[in-house]
Write an enzyme that holds these catalytic residues in place. Structure first.
Site, short mmCIF file in Angstrom:
data_model
loop_
_atom_site.label_atom_id
_atom_site.label_comp_id
_atom_site.label_asym_id
_atom_site.label_seq_id
_atom_site.Cartn_x
_atom_site.Cartn_y
_atom_site.Cartn_z
N SER A 148 11.62 -3.29 7.03
CA SER A 148 11.70 -2.69 6.32
C SER A 148 12.04 -0.85 5.77
O SER A 148 11.13 -0.04 6.91
CB SER A 148 9.91 -2.42 5.26
OG SER A 148 10.16 -2.34 3.77
N TYR A 165 1.38 -1.08 3.54
CA TYR A 165 2.51 -1.85 3.36
C TYR A 165 3.31 -0.29 4.51
O TYR A 165 3.91 -1.15 5.13
CB TYR A 165 3.27 -2.09 2.68
CG TYR A 165 4.62 -3.14 2.71
CD1 TYR A 165 4.46 -4.37 2.92
CD2 TYR A 165 5.70 -2.33 2.40
CE1 TYR A 165 5.61 -4.89 3.42
CE2 TYR A 165 7.12 -2.78 2.17
CZ TYR A 165 7.09 -4.08 2.74
OH TYR A 165 7.92 -5.17 3.43
#
Length: 258
Positions: A148, A165
């Site tokens: 990401s 995350y």
């Protein structure tokens, strides 16, 4: 070799985690269209069945297996069964993931462990098993990690804080680099795709209150779409990327450059 041959995946077997919807299904469409047999794993059988029907309607060969990759001790038996049934795994796409939004000072420890376990520990365990049981013995393979842009940068203080995350995806970014160097001698390439904001189930909460801010900070002025990962995923899964390894490539409309 012609370009068509470089991108041709006919006869290859691709395992895609979290492949029943969203980015995983988009990647499955790309690899299936190029001729690969795709194996999809996810937790929910009904979503897997719908994905299989969708891919079959497109003329692709798809197999589905419901599995919770968060249970790390089940990963090696899963891979053993897949290799026994399908003969090999040529391409591994590590896409399954989870997130959690909370201020870091209030972030629940169990939520941290859940996110890191699925996003990073399971990626390691599955990649290790696929490498040991299929790719290393055959001296070839393609590993494509879905990281990401959150793993390439910090967190905008005006956005929802997602420390676990971001940390887990940063781990995937460096896992990609480190493993690429180690496994190059086996003819295995390891690269990652770092998506920006795509409208998926995982980003639904963020987009509900911050979509306009995201668009204002994205040079191309839009979110990711249903076709935007296909070309890069096919490149990294095919012979066209034979001289690429250890790369983390952002697909984010230019958001990470400003």
């Amino acid at each position: 070799m012609t370009l068509n041959k470089l991108f041709d995946l006919t006869g290859r077997v691709a395992l895609i985690t979290g492949g029943s919807r969203g980015l995983g299904l988009q990647i499955a469409e790309a690899l299936g269209e190029a001729g690969a047999q795709v194996i999809l794993t996810a937790r929910k059988q009904d979503e897997l069945d719908a994905a299989k029907a969708h891919l079959t309607d497109l003329g692709m060969i798809a197999h589905v297996y419901a599995h919770d990759l968060g249970q790390l001790d089940t990963i090696t038996p899963l891979v053993e069964g897949l290799v026994a049934k399908h003969g090999r795994i040529d391409i591994l796409v590590n896409n399954a993931g989870a997130t959690w939004g909370a201020p870091s000072e209030d972030h629940p420890l169990d939520a941290w462990l859940k996110v890191v376990n699925l996003n990073l520990n399971a990626v390691f365990a599955l990649t290790q098993a696929v490498g040991r049981l299929s790719m290393i013995p055959r001296q070839q393979g393609r590993v494509v990690n879905i990281a990401s842009v959150a793993g390439l940068q910090g967190n905008d203080p005006k956005m929802m804080p997602t420390l676990a995350y971001n940390t887990s995806k940063g781990g995937v970014v460096n896992l990609t680099r480190a493993l690429a160097g180690e496994w190059a001698k086996y003819g295995i390439t390891v690269n990652s795709i770092c998506p920006g904001y795509f409208p998926t189930k995982m980003t639904k909460g963020t987009l509900a209150y911050a979509e306009q801010r995201i668009l204002e900070h994205t040079p191309l002025g839009r979110l990711g779409g249903d076709q935007d990962l296909k070309g890069l995923a096919l490149l990294l899964a095919s012979d066209a990327s034979a001289f690429m390894t250890g790369q983390n490539i952002a697909v984010d409309g230019g958001a990470s450059i400003i």
